[in-house]
Structure formats: structure tokens, C-alpha cells
Design a protein around this motif. Sequence first.
Motif, PDB file in Angstrom:
ATOM      1  N   THR A 165      64.226  31.693  15.436  1.00 50.59           N
ATOM      2  CA  THR A 165      65.398  31.554  16.291  1.00 50.59           C
ATOM      3  C   THR A 165      65.886  30.104  16.214  1.00 50.59           C
ATOM      4  O   THR A 165      65.218  29.203  15.685  1.00 50.59           O
ATOM      5  CB  THR A 165      65.062  31.897  17.743  1.00 50.59           C
ATOM      6  OG1 THR A 165      64.140  30.929  18.250  1.00 50.59           O
ATOM      7  CG2 THR A 165      64.435  33.294  17.843  1.00 50.59           C
ATOM      8  N   ARG A 166      67.066  29.898  16.804  1.00 56.25           N
ATOM      9  CA  ARG A 166      67.605  28.535  16.795  1.00 56.25           C
ATOM     10  C   ARG A 166      66.693  27.562  17.536  1.00 56.25           C
ATOM     11  O   ARG A 166      66.477  26.439  17.099  1.00 56.25           O
ATOM     12  CB  ARG A 166      68.990  28.533  17.447  1.00 56.25           C
ATOM     13  CG  ARG A 166      70.033  29.272  16.609  1.00 56.25           C
ATOM     14  CD  ARG A 166      71.347  29.352  17.341  1.00 56.25           C
ATOM     15  NE  ARG A 166      72.334  30.064  16.513  1.00 56.25           N
ATOM     16  CZ  ARG A 166      73.549  30.399  16.945  1.00 56.25           C
ATOM     17  NH1 ARG A 166      73.915  30.096  18.174  1.00 56.25           N
ATOM     18  NH2 ARG A 166      74.393  31.023  16.137  1.00 56.25           N
ATOM     19  N   ARG A 167      66.153  28.000  18.675  1.00 56.18           N
ATOM     20  CA  ARG A 167      65.273  27.112  19.425  1.00 56.18           C
ATOM     21  C   ARG A 167      63.977  26.868  18.658  1.00 56.18           C
ATOM     22  O   ARG A 167      63.461  25.742  18.626  1.00 56.18           O
ATOM     23  CB  ARG A 167      64.968  27.724  20.792  1.00 56.18           C
ATOM     24  CG  ARG A 167      64.009  26.911  21.629  1.00 56.18           C
ATOM     25  CD  ARG A 167      64.524  25.493  21.837  1.00 56.18           C
ATOM     26  NE  ARG A 167      65.476  25.409  22.937  1.00 56.18           N
ATOM     27  CZ  ARG A 167      66.152  24.323  23.265  1.00 56.18           C
ATOM     28  NH1 ARG A 167      66.013  23.222  22.543  1.00 56.18           N
ATOM     29  NH2 ARG A 167      66.995  24.323  24.270  1.00 56.18           N
ATOM     30  N   LEU A 194      63.619  18.261  23.934  1.00 54.70           N
ATOM     31  CA  LEU A 194      64.430  19.477  24.013  1.00 54.70           C
ATOM     32  C   LEU A 194      64.726  19.897  25.453  1.00 54.70           C
ATOM     33  O   LEU A 194      65.327  20.959  25.676  1.00 54.70           O
ATOM     34  CB  LEU A 194      63.719  20.625  23.286  1.00 54.70           C
ATOM     35  CG  LEU A 194      63.522  20.448  21.775  1.00 54.70           C
ATOM     36  CD1 LEU A 194      62.829  21.659  21.179  1.00 54.70           C
ATOM     37  CD2 LEU A 194      64.852  20.203  21.083  1.00 54.70           C
ATOM     38  N   PHE A 195      64.253  19.058  26.399  1.00 55.27           N
ATOM     39  CA  PHE A 195      64.539  19.324  27.814  1.00 55.27           C
ATOM     40  C   PHE A 195      63.957  20.677  28.259  1.00 55.27           C
ATOM     41  O   PHE A 195      64.615  21.482  28.924  1.00 55.27           O
ATOM     42  CB  PHE A 195      66.055  19.273  28.091  1.00 55.27           C
ATOM     43  CG  PHE A 195      66.730  18.098  27.474  1.00 55.27           C
ATOM     44  CD1 PHE A 195      66.499  16.816  27.955  1.00 55.27           C
ATOM     45  CD2 PHE A 195      67.579  18.240  26.386  1.00 55.27           C
ATOM     46  CE1 PHE A 195      67.121  15.728  27.390  1.00 55.27           C
ATOM     47  CE2 PHE A 195      68.188  17.155  25.808  1.00 55.27           C
ATOM     48  CZ  PHE A 195      67.960  15.879  26.304  1.00 55.27           C
ATOM     49  N   ILE A 196      62.737  20.947  27.837  1.00 57.21           N
ATOM     50  CA  ILE A 196      62.004  22.155  28.248  1.00 57.21           C
ATOM     51  C   ILE A 196      60.646  21.732  28.758  1.00 57.21           C
ATOM     52  O   ILE A 196      60.256  20.563  28.659  1.00 57.21           O
ATOM     53  CB  ILE A 196      61.860  23.155  27.076  1.00 57.21           C
ATOM     54  CG1 ILE A 196      61.132  22.484  25.883  1.00 57.21           C
ATOM     55  CG2 ILE A 196      63.229  23.695  26.636  1.00 57.21           C
ATOM     56  CD1 ILE A 196      60.916  23.413  24.700  1.00 57.21           C
ATOM     57  N   SER A 197      59.878  22.663  29.299  1.00 58.94           N
ATOM     58  CA  SER A 197      58.551  22.339  29.809  1.00 58.94           C
ATOM     59  C   SER A 197      57.551  22.326  28.665  1.00 58.94           C
ATOM     60  O   SER A 197      57.742  22.991  27.640  1.00 58.94           O
ATOM     61  CB  SER A 197      58.123  23.367  30.860  1.00 58.94           C
ATOM     62  OG  SER A 197      57.877  24.624  30.238  1.00 58.94           O
ATOM     63  N   PRO A 198      56.423  21.599  28.823  1.00 60.31           N
ATOM     64  CA  PRO A 198      55.379  21.610  27.786  1.00 60.31           C
ATOM     65  C   PRO A 198      54.836  23.013  27.518  1.00 60.31           C
ATOM     66  O   PRO A 198      54.487  23.343  26.376  1.00 60.31           O
ATOM     67  CB  PRO A 198      54.309  20.686  28.366  1.00 60.31           C
ATOM     68  CG  PRO A 198      55.057  19.776  29.278  1.00 60.31           C
ATOM     69  CD  PRO A 198      56.138  20.625  29.889  1.00 60.31           C
ATOM     70  N   LYS A 199      54.770  23.833  28.558  1.00 51.04           N
ATOM     71  CA  LYS A 199      54.253  25.190  28.365  1.00 51.04           C
ATOM     72  C   LYS A 199      55.180  25.999  27.467  1.00 51.04           C
ATOM     73  O   LYS A 199      54.731  26.711  26.555  1.00 51.04           O
ATOM     74  CB  LYS A 199      54.096  25.889  29.732  1.00 51.04           C
ATOM     75  CG  LYS A 199      53.496  27.297  29.628  1.00 51.04           C
ATOM     76  CD  LYS A 199      53.282  27.901  31.009  1.00 51.04           C
ATOM     77  CE  LYS A 199      52.687  29.312  30.880  1.00 51.04           C
ATOM     78  NZ  LYS A 199      52.453  29.940  32.210  1.00 51.04           N
ATOM     79  N   THR A 200      56.489  25.878  27.722  1.00 46.53           N
ATOM     80  CA  THR A 200      57.464  26.583  26.872  1.00 46.53           C
ATOM     81  C   THR A 200      57.373  26.095  25.436  1.00 46.53           C
ATOM     82  O   THR A 200      57.465  26.882  24.484  1.00 46.53           O
ATOM     83  CB  THR A 200      58.875  26.384  27.425  1.00 46.53           C
ATOM     84  OG1 THR A 200      58.928  26.864  28.774  1.00 46.53           O
ATOM     85  CG2 THR A 200      59.905  27.129  26.588  1.00 46.53           C
ATOM     86  N   SER A 234      54.743  24.997  23.942  1.00 48.39           N
ATOM     87  CA  SER A 234      53.521  25.560  23.353  1.00 48.39           C
ATOM     88  C   SER A 234      53.743  26.987  22.898  1.00 48.39           C
ATOM     89  O   SER A 234      53.290  27.406  21.824  1.00 48.39           O
ATOM     90  CB  SER A 234      52.382  25.496  24.375  1.00 48.39           C
ATOM     91  OG  SER A 234      51.224  26.111  23.864  1.00 48.39           O
ATOM     92  N   VAL A 235      54.499  27.784  23.720  1.00 48.84           N
ATOM     93  CA  VAL A 235      54.793  29.174  23.349  1.00 48.84           C
ATOM     94  C   VAL A 235      55.617  29.216  22.069  1.00 48.84           C
ATOM     95  O   VAL A 235      55.345  30.012  21.158  1.00 48.84           O
ATOM     96  CB  VAL A 235      55.520  29.889  24.510  1.00 48.84           C
ATOM     97  CG1 VAL A 235      56.020  31.269  24.061  1.00 48.84           C
ATOM     98  CG2 VAL A 235      54.605  30.025  25.716  1.00 48.84           C
ATOM     99  N   HIS A 236      56.616  28.344  21.991  1.00 49.59           N
ATOM    100  CA  HIS A 236      57.456  28.308  20.774  1.00 49.59           C
ATOM    101  C   HIS A 236      56.617  27.976  19.549  1.00 49.59           C
ATOM    102  O   HIS A 236      56.802  28.569  18.473  1.00 49.59           O
ATOM    103  CB  HIS A 236      58.575  27.288  20.942  1.00 49.59           C
ATOM    104  CG  HIS A 236      59.720  27.762  21.792  1.00 49.59           C
ATOM    105  ND1 HIS A 236      60.354  28.960  21.597  1.00 49.59           N
ATOM    106  CD2 HIS A 236      60.345  27.180  22.862  1.00 49.59           C
ATOM    107  CE1 HIS A 236      61.322  29.118  22.484  1.00 49.59           C
ATOM    108  NE2 HIS A 236      61.326  28.027  23.286  1.00 49.59           N
ATOM    109  N   VAL A 237      55.691  27.026  19.679  1.00 46.69           N
ATOM    110  CA  VAL A 237      54.853  26.649  18.547  1.00 46.69           C
ATOM    111  C   VAL A 237      54.014  27.833  18.088  1.00 46.69           C
ATOM    112  O   VAL A 237      53.863  28.084  16.880  1.00 46.69           O
ATOM    113  CB  VAL A 237      53.972  25.438  18.912  1.00 46.69           C
ATOM    114  CG1 VAL A 237      52.931  25.187  17.805  1.00 46.69           C
ATOM    115  CG2 VAL A 237      54.820  24.193  19.117  1.00 46.69           C
TER     116      VAL A 237
END
Length: 1009
Positions: free
Chosen positions: A946-948, A969-975, A977-980
Motif C-alpha cells: 500500500t502507499r503507507r 509519518l505522524f503515526i504511533s510506534p505500534k502502528t 510495527s504493524v506496517h513493518v
Amino acid sequence: MLGTVETTSVSPVFVGRAAELGVLTGALARAAAGEPQALLIGGEAGVGKTRLVEEFTAAARRTGAAVALGGCVAMGADGLPFVPFSTALRALRLALPDALADAAAGQERELARLLPDLGETAAGHHDEEGTARLFELTARLLERVAADHTVVVALEDLHWADASTRHLLAYLFRTLRTGRLLVVATYRADDLHRRHPLRPLLAELDRLRTVRRLELDRLSHAEVGRQIAGILAREPDPAQVDAIYERSEGNAFFVEELAVAAGAGCRTGLTDSLRDLLLVRVEALPESAQRVARIVAEGGSAVEHRLLAAVAGIGEDDLTDALRAAVNAHLLLTTPDGDGYRFRHALVREAVDDDLLPGERSRLNRRYAEALDADPTLVPADQRTMRLASYWYHAHDAAKALPAVLDASAEARSRHAYSEQLRLLERAMELWDATPEAVRAALRPADHTAAYPTRHPDPSPDRAGPPLRYLDLMAEATVAGRLCGERERALRTAKRALHLVDAHEDPLRAAWFWLQRSRLVQAQSRGDGRHELATAQELVRGLPPSEVHADVLAHAAQWFEIRRPGPDALPAAERAVEYARMVGARETELNARLSLGGLLVDSGSVDAGLAEMAEVRALALAEDVPYVAGRAYVNLPSALEAVDRTREAVPLLEEGIAFTRRHGLRDSETWARAVLADSLRSLGRWDEAAQAAADALRAGQDVKAHGHAAVCLARIALDRGDLAEAGRRLALAQDHFGTHDPMPQQTLPLARLALEIDAAHGRVPDARATLTRALADGLPPGTHQHGWPLLLAAATAEADARALPAAGPDRAAVLAHLRATARTTTTCAPVWRAHDQWLRAELHRAEGRDTPDDWSDVVTAFERLDRPHDLARVRHRLAASLLATGGGDDRDRAAELLRLARAVADHLGARPLADAVALLARRARVAVDGASGPGAGDPAEAFGLTRRERDVLRLVAAGRTNRQIAEELFISPKTASVHVSHILAKLGVTGRGEAAAVAHREGLFPAVR
């Protein structure tokens, strides 16, 4: 025999030279189309240069071109500055009287230095600008005359040219830009020994693409045959052609002499020596004609009829008979104005002159001098003084020669012919000891020097003043050497003078020579001249006010203004103004006031300093002091630019460029263009700024101004993202500035550029090392114009590198150093208060604690200024801060800020800023120009990302941790980690390192470095 020679000396047939004539004709056609042309024609003596020019100019006249001929004279080594130009301009005035009058309108008094027919000569300011002004006015005169008429200016015999003529010719060849003008110059190549002064000029002109050189070869065997046939008016015997060709070796003049001798039946007594060959025709004349020929030979390249009659001392009928015999034999020709005589060929004149006995030569020169003393109208007024000095000098009469030489040096000075003035002054110093004391005692400095302030006021009631002293000649020679570019000779003279002057008995004179040494040391790139200037200051300390004292203080003020500006420099400028007023040295006063105004601005008294500089400009214009006015047209706008009153600076600079160009103030024009480039860049008119900087590099010869222009071009290249071009321009600027005399106004902008280029390449340690060197002694007072941008660049580089592992060590120390330096740097104008706020915000960003309030204050400060690029940059920073901490309203405000920043970046071509705005918008999913996220066809999408996820992978490939990814990216560290985790699965890898390797291998993010 003379009857035969009378009509057959010169071949009526123009032989050979078809290729060379074609080149000249082509150049004339291009000139007629509006493209100025310049050609140099070289060749050995007698090879046919003059005949080629005669044939070409005759053809040019047939096309309607105006032809102006001028020639250097053999007496050029003894003075007669600018003679070929004076002669050519006089001819041009006769050919196009109305056009020349219109072109010279308003500048007649200055141009009268070259063309006395225009009227009285202006008093003028005796400095480098005076010469530059004369040269510039001459160039513009020719361009204006040639605007509507095709003009050919032909200057012959450059090997005899005086130094002033050489300098003017070089200037014309370098600067002529418009007009239907062709300049042709000839020189004798075989006369150019290793140290001949024409050699450096030819080498310089060879480097100009606008100048073409032609070298005339000797004639071929067939061409010699055709030449002989023309001379003899019949087909020559082949054996005769062979013999003449062998002996002449194809030299056209020698062919003529041999053919005439053969045609006259002269078979014996003709030796192989050139001198004997050339004297054959002279020796064939009646004794009276030979005697007249010898008199003409010693008189110079041409001798007026009345002067010749006075020197010959024979009856008018006898003189006429002798001259007719010489003219009929084609030995002598009448001059173009019909008032005198010259040898048909310079080689013959030289041979006749060399054949004179020493005593005979001396007696002839005395008779010339006595005749000219008795009746000054015997020669043109503009040649009288110089020729009289030459005649008396070669007559070996020191008592007569010294006053005449000094008069000639004063005239050379009045014409800005400083090279000739220097040579004449050196000749006067040579004559000094041989001149009787009574003669020397009658000489007065005011009669023969420029009255430079080197003497005490006369304590005696004698209004004539004290006698001229040898040191007066040395003082004048020092200045003349500096003005003509012979700075090494001038420096040697000044050093010798300081060995002769007694500083205790004559401190003012000693101080003046130390001041000259200071100026020459700086001009010779041998140091900053501070020691010499300090010595001069010490010598005048405690003495009554005088011109010398005022001059020393004024130069000290200028020295401080450009090297150590600030409050400590103010006293020197204030004293200089005070002393100049007391002694009535008006120009020194205005110069000192201009320096004072600049120092007031630098020290924080902005309004008072600008008012002072504006008043000086107005006074200099009203009182017709162009040198000071030219300097004011640079310094005042520069000060306005420094305090962000740029919109006032630009029209002043444009007016100043027109003024300096009109008055020939070439270096001031160069500076005005360089400062204009800076002002236009500040206003966001980058294309115009680049053009102004390029114009500055082409104008004048002031290397410091060229360095300033190169810095501006480097700045534009860097802000547009062209690092290679920025580095190249930086190197050029460093070469222009050199290392012998570092000045804050040069070193600080260079350090800023180097630091930003290092930072752009990720070389954090190098950027820090540059900063450390630049701030080794802190920021000198009054350097805030260049200091604030350097501090800001360093803070920005630290903030941008915050996430890099290599940036960790020493960061705290660097930031502390920047804060401490900023606390001592003035904020005397809104622009520098805005920079102070920006610096603080960048320092907070480098520490990860900047807030929207920090950046909002900075944006508000820059919205009041005329600096669109800076405003766009801080708007981008505020948008980033809002997106990192804010909610919906903040996102809307951030989107608007990014749209504004992107519009400016696109308009300016500021690619780094545009890329930064686009990246921030993409990461924050904020629409800019109706788009969000990457464009179609992104290779990362082949993996189903995805783009993100693509944004996260880009940061993973750059080595960021989950927390750093979240911050960017102005997101939380948990988010994050999920993307990674999702990315690792889609790429089919087990770790972050493998994911980065796949990204690099597949070229998903080629911009990652």
C-alpha cells in the motif's frame, strides 16, 4: 635615374594576399551586420601589412564604410600617449562630424584627453577609475558612432605603441559589444624581442575568442614575379626574378628596392646588408635632399613642414627642391593632412637615423628643441610638450630637458596616460643629478606634480612655494605606477623613498609613503596592508590637521569597514571626516562620510547610517565627484539590502549601473551588478539575479566583485538543487577572493556555502569542521549580514541530520556553540531578528523539541519581509510541526502552508524545497495541488504494498527504527510495527535488513542514500 624611379617604385598591382583580404572582407560584412570585429595583422618589416590595410580600407570606403586611420609613431617610446587613437578619432570626426558630436555629447571634456579638438580637458580625478572612465567612454563613443554607420578603425605599427595605447586597445577588444565596428591593428612581428611590451598584450588577446590574428607570410616566387612586372611595367627577365627573389626572400619591400635598383642600372655597391640596401636610394639623391632626409629621420615618424624649415635653416626654394627630389624618389611621402613629410617606409627612416653620428644626432635634436621653443605653433598642440621633452632629452641638455620632461609628465597625467607619466618621471629622476642646482631650485611642485599631499605647507612668505624635491618626483612616480598597473615598480619606488625620507623631520611625507605602501601591498596580494597603514597612523598621531592626516584616517576607516566593521571602527571614520573638513579636502571628506555611514549601519544605527550614505550620494552627484558617487551607488544599496530594504536597493542599483557605465567607472559598475544580483535573489527574481551576476563577471576586472557574483550564482544553484554547479561556483569564488587578505564579507558566505554543500551530501563531520574554522575567532562585530545566515545554515544542517547515527557525537557542543555565538550577534533590524527566531526554532528542531508556536513566530516575522524563498522554507517547517502535533484544523492549516510553499518553490525552480514539501505531504497524506501520495506506476506496488507501506519501507531502507518511522509519518510506534510486519510478509523476507536489501536490489527507492 630619378626619372625612372619616379613612377615605378610601388607596384600598381596588388599581389597575393587574397586569403587575408578575404578574411578582412568577411569581418567587414559581419561588422556591417552589427557584430563588432577585431583583427590583429602581424608580419615582419616590409612584408606588406600597410599595403594590405590600404587595399582593404579602399574597398571598405567603396562599400560606404567610414574609415579612420591612426598610426603609432616611433617617438612612442618617448611619450605621445594615445596618438593612434587621437589621429583615428580626428579622422572619424572629419568623416562623420554629426554622428561623433552626438555620441560625445555631455562627455566632451573627458574625451578631449584623446581628441583635443572637442575642447578643454576636464580636471578629473587621478586614480584607477579615471583611466577606466576614459577607456569606457571611448568604447561607448565608438559603439554609438557605429550604431548607424559601418566604421573601420585601422591602427598601424603597434610595436611602437605607448603603454596607454596598448591598454586602451586591450580594453576595447575585451568590451566592445555592439555596433557596426571593425578594429584592425598591425604590428611588426620581427621587432618583438622576448621582453617587448607588446608580447603580453598579444598573449592576452589570443585568449579572447572575439579577436582574430593574421600572420602575413612572405611572397612566393610567382608573386614576386608579378610584383616586379608591376613595378617595371613589363614582363621581367626570369633570371632577374630569380635573383631578386633569392636576395629578397619574398619580402615585398625588399623586392621593391631591388627591382628599382635593378631598373635604374645600379649593379655595383649593393651589399647584402639590409642597412646598405635601404640606404642605396638615399645615397643616390642630391646632397641637399640627403641632408633633409637625415633631418626628417631624427624628427620622428613625421615632421611638419614649418618645423622642418626652421631646423633645416635653408631657403624655402632650396628646401622645396630637396624635398621634391626625396618625394619623387619615393623616399618621402607627404602626411595625410598635407602639412608635413614622413618616410615611405619605417625601415628606411630607421636606417637613415642609425647612420647618423652621435654628435650629429644630438645637434639635430637641439635644433628641433630650439625651433619648437621659439615657436610652439610649429607642431600640433597635443604633441608639443611631449615632443619638446623628447628633443631636449636626446640633445643631452639636462638643464633644458628636466623642466621639459616634467611638463610632459604633467600633461601625460592630465590625459590619464599614467604609463607614460611614470616613464617620464623616471627619466626626470635620471636627469636630476645632472641638472644644475639653480635650475632645480626654480622648479615648483605645483607646476609638475598632481599636488598629492606629500609636502608641508610653505612656511615662507614666498607664494611660489618650496622648490621641487627629488622625493616629490618619487611620490608622483609611486602614484603613477599604481595607477598604470606597474605596482611592483611603484612599490619599489615607495620603499626607496622611505629610505631617503627622515620620518622625524618629515613625518607627513613618511606617513604618505607608508600609506602608498599599504595600498600597493593590498593590490599586489601580499597581505592586508594593516602594518603599513598602522605605521602611517602612528606617524600622523598628534600632528596638526593636514590632507595627509585626513587621507590616512579615511583609508583606515575603509580598511576597518571591509575587514573589521563595527563600533570599534567608528572613531577612525569620524576623525577622518573631521580632519578632512578642517583642511578642505572635500573628496576625502565624502569618502570618509560614506565609510562612516556604512559603519553606522553595521553597528546598529541603521537609520542614521543610511541617511548619511544617501546624503553623500546626493552631494557627490551635485558636486560632480563621480568616483565617490559610483562608490555610493554600491555601498548604499548594499546597506539597504543588508537590512531587508531590498525594494529600495534595486532601483538605486539600476540607476547606479547606468551612472557608472556612463562615466566609465568600470569596477564600480561590476560591484553594482554583483550587489544587484544579491538583491534580486532575495526578492525571488532568481533568473534576473543569475543574469546580473553573469553580467558582473563579464564587466570590469575587480576580482573581489567577481567573487561576490560567483557566490550569488553558487547560492542559486544550491537552492535549485544543482550541487555540482554550486560546488564549481564555490571554487571559482574562492579563486577570485584568494587567501592573502581574508575579509568577513568573503569568508563567511564561502563558509556557509561549503557547509551547506557538505550537509547536502551527508558529510556532517565536514560541515562541522567548516563551521569551527569560520567561528574560530567568533563573529566580528558588524558582520551579522553574513553571520546570521551561516549560523542558521549550521543549525539547519544539525536538525536535518538528527536521525543519522553519525550526527550524534559532538551535536550538543555544536548546538551550544551556535547558541553562544547568536547571543553576541546583533539583531539591529527586523530581518536579523527574524533570523534569530529562525535559528532558535532550528536549534529546538535539532533537539527534537520544536513546537508549532516556535515556527508560527518565525513565519509571522518573515511574512513582513521581502524574502519569498525564506518564507516558503519556514512555512514548510511550520506545516511539519503542525502535522506532528495537531488535529484536523491544524492539518487544514498545514495543507494551506504547504500549498503556498510549493507554489513558491515551483516558481523559483527550488527543487530541494519542492521535494521536501511533496515528501511531507505524501507522508502526512495531505493534498497539495490536488494530489496525495505517489504517482501511478510506482515499482513498489508490484509487491502489493500500500502507499503507507511503501512510505514505511522507504524509511526501513534508510535505517530508521520503528519510533523514528512513527515520528516522521505522524503515526504511533505500534502502528509502525504493524506496517513493518506486513511489509516483511509481502516481500517474503524475515528481517528488516533483508527488506532493505530487496528495496535496494529492485530499485524501489533510487533516491535513498
